[in-house]
Design a protein around this motif. Structure first.
Motif, PDB file in Angstrom:
ATOM      1  N   ALA A  17       0.829  -1.209   0.000  1.00 40.31           N
ATOM      2  CA  ALA A  17       0.000   0.000   0.000  1.00 40.31           C
ATOM      3  C   ALA A  17       0.861   1.255   0.000  1.00 40.31           C
ATOM      4  N   ARG A  18       1.973   1.204   0.698  1.00 42.58           N
ATOM      5  CA  ARG A  18       2.826   2.382   0.806  1.00 42.58           C
ATOM      6  C   ARG A  18       3.635   2.644  -0.463  1.00 42.58           C
ATOM      7  N   GLU A  19       3.625   1.699  -1.381  1.00 39.78           N
ATOM      8  CA  GLU A  19       4.262   1.947  -2.676  1.00 39.78           C
ATOM      9  C   GLU A  19       3.389   2.810  -3.575  1.00 39.78           C
ATOM     10  N   MET A  20       2.124   3.007  -3.147  1.00 41.49           N
ATOM     11  CA  MET A  20       1.170   3.848  -3.895  1.00 41.49           C
ATOM     12  C   MET A  20       1.039   3.337  -5.331  1.00 41.49           C
ATOM     13  N   GLY A  21       1.187   4.205  -6.320  1.00 37.63           N
ATOM     14  CA  GLY A  21       1.020   3.778  -7.709  1.00 37.63           C
ATOM     15  C   GLY A  21       2.246   3.145  -8.312  1.00 37.63           C
ATOM     16  N   GLY A  22       3.297   2.961  -7.535  1.00 39.61           N
ATOM     17  CA  GLY A  22       4.525   2.361  -8.025  1.00 39.61           C
ATOM     18  C   GLY A  22       5.593   3.396  -8.334  1.00 39.61           C
ATOM     19  N   PRO A  23       6.844   2.966  -8.464  1.00 38.89           N
ATOM     20  CA  PRO A  23       7.974   3.890  -8.651  1.00 38.89           C
ATOM     21  C   PRO A  23       7.825   4.831  -9.840  1.00 38.89           C
ATOM     22  N   ASP A  24       7.304   4.332 -10.957  1.00 40.03           N
ATOM     23  CA  ASP A  24       7.175   5.195 -12.133  1.00 40.03           C
ATOM     24  C   ASP A  24       6.178   6.326 -11.892  1.00 40.03           C
ATOM     25  N   LYS A  25       5.061   5.986 -11.304  1.00 40.19           N
ATOM     26  CA  LYS A  25       4.035   7.014 -11.043  1.00 40.19           C
ATOM     27  C   LYS A  25       4.520   8.003  -9.978  1.00 40.19           C
ATOM     28  N   VAL A  26       5.235   7.514  -8.984  1.00 42.31           N
ATOM     29  CA  VAL A  26       5.786   8.409  -7.959  1.00 42.31           C
ATOM     30  C   VAL A  26       6.797   9.357  -8.590  1.00 42.31           C
ATOM     31  N   ARG A  27       7.617   8.814  -9.504  1.00 37.30           N
ATOM     32  CA  ARG A  27       8.601   9.656 -10.190  1.00 37.30           C
ATOM     33  C   ARG A  27       7.904  10.750 -11.003  1.00 37.30           C
ATOM     34  N   ARG A  28       6.832  10.382 -11.684  1.00 33.39           N
ATOM     35  CA  ARG A  28       6.084  11.370 -12.459  1.00 33.39           C
ATOM     36  C   ARG A  28       5.511  12.457 -11.560  1.00 33.39           C
ATOM     37  N   GLN A  29       5.068  12.073 -10.386  1.00 30.39           N
ATOM     38  CA  GLN A  29       4.536  13.052  -9.430  1.00 30.39           C
ATOM     39  C   GLN A  29       5.629  14.040  -9.039  1.00 30.39           C
ATOM     40  N   HIS A  30       6.796  13.521  -8.728  1.00 30.62           N
ATOM     41  CA  HIS A  30       7.913  14.389  -8.350  1.00 30.62           C
ATOM     42  C   HIS A  30       8.380  15.242  -9.519  1.00 30.62           C
ATOM     43  N   ASP A  31       8.422  14.649 -10.710  1.00 30.50           N
ATOM     44  CA  ASP A  31       8.846  15.403 -11.891  1.00 30.50           C
ATOM     45  C   ASP A  31       7.897  16.557 -12.181  1.00 30.50           C
ATOM     46  N   GLY A  32       6.640  16.411 -11.784  1.00 29.23           N
ATOM     47  CA  GLY A  32       5.657  17.488 -11.950  1.00 29.23           C
ATOM     48  C   GLY A  32       5.725  18.531 -10.860  1.00 29.23           C
ATOM     49  N   GLY A  33       6.730  18.423  -9.987  1.00 28.83           N
ATOM     50  CA  GLY A  33       6.901  19.407  -8.921  1.00 28.83           C
ATOM     51  C   GLY A  33       5.966  19.197  -7.749  1.00 28.83           C
ATOM     52  N   LYS A  34       5.428  17.977  -7.607  1.00 29.00           N
ATOM     53  CA  LYS A  34       4.459  17.713  -6.552  1.00 29.00           C
ATOM     54  C   LYS A  34       4.955  16.610  -5.622  1.00 29.00           C
ATOM     55  N   LEU A  35       4.552  16.706  -4.367  1.00 30.50           N
ATOM     56  CA  LEU A  35       4.827  15.657  -3.402  1.00 30.50           C
ATOM     57  C   LEU A  35       3.784  14.558  -3.540  1.00 30.50           C
ATOM     58  N   THR A  36       4.093  13.382  -3.024  1.00 34.97           N
ATOM     59  CA  THR A  36       3.088  12.327  -2.950  1.00 34.97           C
ATOM     60  C   THR A  36       2.184  12.590  -1.744  1.00 34.97           C
ATOM     61  N   VAL A  37       1.059  11.918  -1.711  1.00 39.87           N
ATOM     62  CA  VAL A  37       0.110  12.154  -0.628  1.00 39.87           C
ATOM     63  C   VAL A  37       0.730  11.803   0.725  1.00 39.87           C
ATOM     64  N   ALA A 170      -5.701  22.759  -2.446  1.00 40.43           N
ATOM     65  CA  ALA A 170      -5.701  22.268  -3.824  1.00 40.43           C
ATOM     66  C   ALA A 170      -4.252  22.134  -4.266  1.00 40.43           C
ATOM     67  N   LEU A 171      -3.821  20.890  -4.503  1.00 42.23           N
ATOM     68  CA  LEU A 171      -2.394  20.618  -4.702  1.00 42.23           C
ATOM     69  C   LEU A 171      -2.073  20.051  -6.075  1.00 42.23           C
ATOM     70  N   GLY A 172      -3.047  20.095  -6.981  1.00 43.43           N
ATOM     71  CA  GLY A 172      -2.840  19.615  -8.337  1.00 43.43           C
ATOM     72  C   GLY A 172      -4.008  20.054  -9.192  1.00 43.43           C
ATOM     73  N   SER A 173      -4.250  19.345 -10.264  1.00 47.45           N
ATOM     74  CA  SER A 173      -5.396  19.637 -11.121  1.00 47.45           C
ATOM     75  C   SER A 173      -6.634  19.027 -10.482  1.00 47.45           C
TER      76      SER A 173
END
Length: 515
Positions: A17-37, A170-173
């Motif tokens: 559960a703590r892996e969330m959407g997986g490493p690739d999706k987490v990387r995309r979140q960070h690349d977009g300038g956003k933290l994970t939940v 509001a932390l994203g779209s």
């Protein structure tokens, strides 16, 4: 035999559960300038205080032998924690899992976060990063059916506006139900350039023939000025800091009163410059915020909604440690007259103060409702009358300080005239049904039109009226209670909050707050 195998399975599922959407999706979140939940929750709460609820909820896949082969966690993370030592509920969208859209578990978890805050009587912080509603059309394709729309648990969202402080970041779209969750709060924030709020996103809007990107459709530069959100910050960490600060002024629920904070400023402080803060020339403007900062405890003023309804200033502050709601006028905008936006801002702010038992300090420089075709077309009088109603319906202790103008129906809204007039006036105060500058021409029109020297007669009448409008004339008839040295204002306001403290009554107000 023990239950150790099941405990090991529990730990395995928690790790998944703590892996969330997986490493690739987490990387995309960070690349977009956003933290994970999970990073957001960690930075918002006091360290080590988060107790997650529903961590194992999600979609599991099992092999033929019944063993778990894969697990996609629910894209909503919620639980309890502490902010500055006080219990809160926090719930956040996980954009790394299906972009924050609904899955099999999100409805129950979101609803529980709202219900938990309400029934435990503790504040709620929403970390919104997605739609949070029924998901995309792709989910309909998977389910092979559609449904009649409904908002799960919305009764709790509405109820919380009347019972516990709700902060929405509001932390994203953020679209659809997610946007509604942002605005259905007592205080809301967007992050500049990385968050957008809209009813429907650009692809849906494009079907109507309008091509626009996310920022152009619902960027912070739009919603900070139209009142959809209260404030805009540059980083997520700033958003968390704003949430913590605003909550520090409010009680945990309406069943408490706002607690007194630390006392770090001299209650008898008298700032000499205040005696000249209001220009003698009535046509000159002045900066209102330094006056506010001078009167309240140093560093305690937190403005709310600075970029909309700009002729009105609203914010939270402390006086000798006691939290108060501050309402003031800004003459840099419409001479501080009330516009539709300002009226809506005042209404919402007074309702906030009344809901959470915050005494109101009103610094009054109010020439009345803004006039002219544009403002009649906008419906200024109806919005203004709603603000007047909010002030008359408020039950919290109220102190007005007249610093300059009080004119007409709009000026009359500076307090509920049927209650005890706990009110002070500065020597710069002036009041009446109309400002003298416009009222003289209207009242003496026939005389002026018939005069041989119109300008001379106007000057003569104006000089005569200048004597009439002296605030001391009003004080002689006890139509204003006290005229004070501006330098004495802070000590008198400190006295007010000490008198007001025992008058604050826990419990729900008769009128529940609405977005």
């Amino acid at each position: 035999m023990t239950w150790e195998p099941e405990i090991e399975e529990l730990r395995r599922r928690q790790a998944m559960a703590r892996e969330m959407g997986g490493p690739d999706k987490v990387r995309r979140q960070h690349d977009g300038g956003k933290l994970t939940v999970r990073e957001r929750i960690e930075r918002l709460l006091d360290p080590g205080t988060f107790h997650e609820v529903g961590e194992l909820a999600g979609r599991a896949t099992y092999g033929e032998d019944g063993e778990l082969t894969s697990f996609v966690p629910a894209n909503f993370v919620m639980g309890r924690g502490r902010i500055d030592g006080r219990p809160v509920v926090v719930g956040g969208d996980d954009f790394t899992v299906r972009g924050g859209a609904a899955d099999a578990a999100i409805r129950g978890k979101q609803t529980m976060s709202e219900q938990m805050a309400h029934e435990l009587r503790i504040p709620l912080v929403r970390l919104v990063d997605g739609t949070g509603g029924g998901g995309s059309v792709r989910s309909l394709d998977a389910d092979r059916r559609t449904y009649v729309p409904f908002n799960p648990g919305w009764e709790h969202v509405v109820e919380n506006l009347a019972t516990v402080p709700v902060v929405a970041l509001a932390l994203g779209s953020v679209a659809g139900l997610g946007a509604a969750r942002v605005v259905s709060s007592h205080y809301s924030v967007m992050v500049r350039d990385t968050s957008q709020v809209f009813v429907a996103g650009p692809p849906v809007v494009a079907r109507l023939g309008e091509e626009v990107d996310k920022e152009g459709l619902g960027g912070s530069h739009i919603h900070a000025r139209n009142g959809v959100v209260d404030d805009v910050v540059d980083t997520e960490d700033e958003a968390f800091a704003r949430a913590r600060r605003v909550l520090s002024y409010l009680p945990s629920s309406v069943h408490d009163v706002p607690p007194r904070g630390s006392v770090a400023d001299d209650p008898e402080r008298r700032d000499d410059w205040l005696v000249g803060a209001i220009p003698r020339d009535r046509r000159k403007v002045y900066k209102a915020r330094p006056i506010i900062e001078s009167l309240v405890d140093q560093g305690s003023f937190t403005e709310i909604g600075r970029m909309w309804g700009r002729s009105a200033i609203t914010g939270l502050a402390r006086l000798d440690g006691w939290p108060v709601a501050v309402l003031a006028s800004d003459p840099y905008f419409y001479g501080s007259g009330i516009t539709v936006d300002a009226a809506e801002k005042i209404t919402r702010f007074v309702d906030l103060a009344d809901t959470f038992h915050l005494p109101v300090v009103h610094l009054v420089d109010q020439p009345g409702f803004v006039i002219g075709t544009e403002h009649e077309t906008a419906g200024t009088i109806r919005a203004g009358a709603r603000a007047l109603a909010a002030i008359y319906q408020a039950q919290v202790p109220w102190c007005s300080v007249i610093t300059r103008k009080v004119f007409g129906v709009g000026g009359a809204a500076h307090q509920n005239a049927s209650r005890l007039s706990y009110r002070y006036a500065w020597p710069s105060g002036e009041w009446g049904s109309l400002p003298m500058e416009g009222g003289i021409e209207a009242a003496f029109k026939a005389d002026l039109d018939a005069a041989e020297d119109r300008d001379a007669l106007l000057a003569e009448i104006t000089a005569r009226m200048d004597q009439v409008r002296s605030p001391f004339k009003t004080a002689e008839s006890f139509l204003v209670e006290e005229i004070i040295d501006p330098r004495d204002t802070r000590p008198l306001l400190v006295e007010f909050v000490h008198l007001a403290a025992p008058l604050r009554h826990p419990g729900r107000t008769a009128r529940a707050m609405r977005p």
